[in-house]
Design a protein around this motif. Structure first.
Motif, PDB file in Angstrom:
ATOM      1  N   ASP A   3       0.862  -1.176   0.000  1.00 61.04           N
ATOM      2  CA  ASP A   3       0.000   0.000   0.000  1.00 61.04           C
ATOM      3  C   ASP A   3       0.898   1.225   0.000  1.00 61.04           C
ATOM      4  OD1 ASP A   3      -2.162   1.646   0.090  1.00 61.04           O
ATOM      5  OD2 ASP A   3      -2.495   1.439   2.244  1.00 61.04           O
ATOM      6  N   LYS A   4       1.165   1.728  -1.189  1.00 57.76           N
ATOM      7  CA  LYS A   4       2.166   2.784  -1.334  1.00 57.76           C
ATOM      8  C   LYS A   4       1.652   4.118  -0.804  1.00 57.76           C
ATOM      9  CE  LYS A   4       4.615   0.691  -5.228  1.00 57.76           C
ATOM     10  NZ  LYS A   4       3.887  -0.573  -5.237  1.00 57.76           N
ATOM     11  N   VAL A   5       2.564   4.882  -0.221  1.00 61.01           N
ATOM     12  CA  VAL A   5       2.237   6.185   0.344  1.00 61.01           C
ATOM     13  C   VAL A   5       2.233   7.232  -0.766  1.00 61.01           C
ATOM     14  CG1 VAL A   5       3.016   7.983   1.941  1.00 61.01           C
ATOM     15  CG2 VAL A   5       3.114   5.571   2.619  1.00 61.01           C
ATOM     16  N   VAL A   6       1.204   8.051  -0.786  1.00 61.02           N
ATOM     17  CA  VAL A   6       1.033   9.089  -1.794  1.00 61.02           C
ATOM     18  C   VAL A   6       1.739  10.370  -1.361  1.00 61.02           C
ATOM     19  CG1 VAL A   6      -0.679  10.581  -2.920  1.00 61.02           C
ATOM     20  CG2 VAL A   6      -1.200   8.151  -2.499  1.00 61.02           C
ATOM     21  N   VAL A   7       2.464  10.985  -2.279  1.00 59.40           N
ATOM     22  CA  VAL A   7       2.956  12.342  -2.062  1.00 59.40           C
ATOM     23  C   VAL A   7       1.911  13.259  -2.673  1.00 59.40           C
ATOM     24  CG1 VAL A   7       4.852  13.964  -2.332  1.00 59.40           C
ATOM     25  CG2 VAL A   7       5.325  11.514  -2.242  1.00 59.40           C
ATOM     26  N   ALA A   8       1.031  13.765  -1.815  1.00 59.69           N
ATOM     27  CA  ALA A   8      -0.143  14.492  -2.297  1.00 59.69           C
ATOM     28  C   ALA A   8       0.109  15.976  -2.529  1.00 59.69           C
ATOM     29  CB  ALA A   8      -1.292  14.327  -1.302  1.00 59.69           C
ATOM     30  N   GLY A   9       1.094  16.527  -1.845  1.00 57.26           N
ATOM     31  CA  GLY A   9       1.365  17.947  -1.991  1.00 57.26           C
ATOM     32  C   GLY A   9       2.798  18.269  -1.680  1.00 57.26           C
ATOM     33  N   VAL A  10       3.386  19.170  -2.449  1.00 57.89           N
ATOM     34  CA  VAL A  10       4.750  19.641  -2.183  1.00 57.89           C
ATOM     35  C   VAL A  10       4.763  21.162  -2.290  1.00 57.89           C
ATOM     36  CG1 VAL A  10       5.959  17.557  -2.913  1.00 57.89           C
ATOM     37  CG2 VAL A  10       5.403  19.311  -4.607  1.00 57.89           C
ATOM     38  N   GLY A  11       5.692  21.765  -1.596  1.00 53.23           N
ATOM     39  CA  GLY A  11       5.827  23.217  -1.666  1.00 53.23           C
ATOM     40  C   GLY A  11       7.203  23.647  -1.209  1.00 53.23           C
ATOM     41  N   MET A  12       7.710  24.694  -1.789  1.00 46.85           N
ATOM     42  CA  MET A  12       8.972  25.261  -1.344  1.00 46.85           C
ATOM     43  C   MET A  12       8.989  26.738  -1.677  1.00 46.85           C
ATOM     44  SD  MET A  12      11.745  23.772  -4.150  1.00 46.85           S
ATOM     45  CE  MET A  12      13.107  24.756  -3.488  1.00 46.85           C
ATOM     46  N   ILE A  13       9.930  27.448  -1.098  1.00 44.48           N
ATOM     47  CA  ILE A  13      10.107  28.860  -1.378  1.00 44.48           C
ATOM     48  C   ILE A  13      11.448  29.044  -2.084  1.00 44.48           C
ATOM     49  CG2 ILE A  13       8.719  29.538   0.620  1.00 44.48           C
ATOM     50  CD1 ILE A  13      11.385  30.247   2.049  1.00 44.48           C
TER      51      ILE A  13
END
Length: 397
Positions: A3-13
């Motif tokens: 059951d793979k983990v989802v990378v649902a959101g990313v953010g950086m400045i």
């Protein structure tokens, strides 16, 4: 990892030079908001948070996240040297994969000062004491004026030159490539191109390294929201990028036997990547984009071989034939990497994550690797030591 983990959101400045940034808590809060917005959720959906930084007081993670919300969730502060950001991601992924939580946040930030990194505590044994003992025995005691990290990675590069008869100028090609990539990245500190002559003509640091072959002290922040596939499906959240494999390795006895490549993490990288290839069923030959830990050009070259992008002893050919850039076999550090994008220690691993998620989604704009991308590989290293390798996979949403 069924059951793979989802990378649902990313953010950086955007990363900046020391003295040009907001304070760490403001940076961290903004990166978090961007990751949450990308995932399409509020902070109240996050059940645990792991916050990485190297230079800061205890509970700095709370200081940053309290700007976003005060919901009483567990907030764990993480410090694993230069692999801190990916260590926070590793812990967040484990929390979701274990079923302990549905949604976790990984945040990394760093507010650095100008100049080379120095020891914060001089009244107790240093964490790198054993490493320094081996370096001094094998290569001699370096001049105190040379940045400590540069002596390790410079000596490893020099050993590679001696072992393979390579022209040390080959390392400088990596910076030229890095600057070309960074020119298309609005988050990078250094976006102006450099010629090979300019890189080689910059002040000598140690071994084959010149100044433009060393990553700069940097300020910045990046974050990622991870969640279960079940939660994403239930709430209609984008779930097309998953963590197909991830491993952390620390040092082996071989680290301290006198080989400079092993002293700076070669065996950790090889072991962690081996685990990830086995977990994911995806090999290095299947990967067309990689973000790897180029704290120095020497380490980028050595990592090519450690993680299997090219066989041992062939990195020179790999570089000179352009197999490490657009149009070649695999694009390494499309972001510009640590050398050009910058290296805010706690944020680096999560900035790598963000870049690779954007690449797999087709959102990397002028940096986008052309053609079909099914997988992306991340390598993040910290002396002392820890190495985290992660395989991201594009799946049907």
């Amino acid at each position: 990892m069924s059951d793979k983990v989802v990378v649902a959101g990313v953010g950086m400045i955007p990363f900046t030079k020391p003295g040009k940034s907001e304070n760490y808590d403001v940076m961290g809060a903004e990166a978090t908001r961007r990751a949450l917005a990308d995932a399409g959720i509020g902070y109240d959906a996050v059940q645990q948070a792991y916050v990485g930084y190297v230079f800061g007081d205890s509970t700095s993670g709370q200081k940053a996240l309290y700007h976003v919300g005060q919901t009483g969730i567990p907030i764990v502060n993480v410090n694993n040297n230069c692999s801190t950001g990916s260590s926070a991601l590793y812990m967040a992924r484990q929390a979701v994969e274990s079923g302990a939580v549905d949604v976790a946040l990984a945040l990394g930030f760093e507010q650095m000062t100008p100049g080379a990194i120095t020891a914060s505590f001089t009244d107790r044994p240093g964490a790198l004491e054993a490493f320094e003992t081996v370096r001094d025995r094998v290569r001699g005691i370096p001049d105190d004026a040379v940045p400590n990290a540069a002596t390790f990675f410079g000596a490893a590069g020099q050993q590679y030159v001696e072992d393979h008869g390579m022209d040390p100028a080959v390392f400088a090609h990596i910076t030229v490539k890095s600057r070309k990539h960074a020119a298309a990245n609005p988050y990078s500190v250094f976006r102006a191109p450099l010629s090979l002559e300019e890189v080689l003509g910059s002040p000598h640091i140690y071994g084959p390294l010149t100044r433009f072959q060393c990553c700069p002290p940097t300020c910045g922040a990046a974050a990622a929201v991870v969640m279960s596939q079940e939660y994403a499906a239930k709430h209609g959240i984008r779930a097309d990028v998953v963590i197909a494999g991830q491993a952390m390795a620390t040092d082996f006895n071989s680290t301290f036997e006198g080989d400079m490549l092993r002293l700076i993490g070669y065996d950790m990288a090889a072991d962690a990547s081996r685990q990830v290839y086995e977990q994911s069923g995806i090999g290095p030959e299947d990967v067309r984009v990689v973000e790897l830990h180029d704290c120095f050009t020497t380490n980028e070259l050595l990592t090519y071989e450690a993680i299997g992008l090219t066989p041992a002893g062939t990195a020179e050919k790999f570089i000179l034939e352009g197999d490490n850039t657009y149009g070649g076999r695999v694009v390494t550090n499309p972001s510009g990497g640590l050398i050009s994008k910058g290296h805010p220690l706690g944020a680096t691993g999560l900035a790598q994550c963000a870049e690779l998620v954007w690449q797999l989604r087709g959102q990397a704009e002028d940096r986008q690797v052309e053609g079909r991308l099914d997988a992306a590989l991340q390598h993040n290293l910290g002396l002392g030591g820890a190495c985290v390798v992660t395989m991201y996979q594009k799946v049907s949403a």
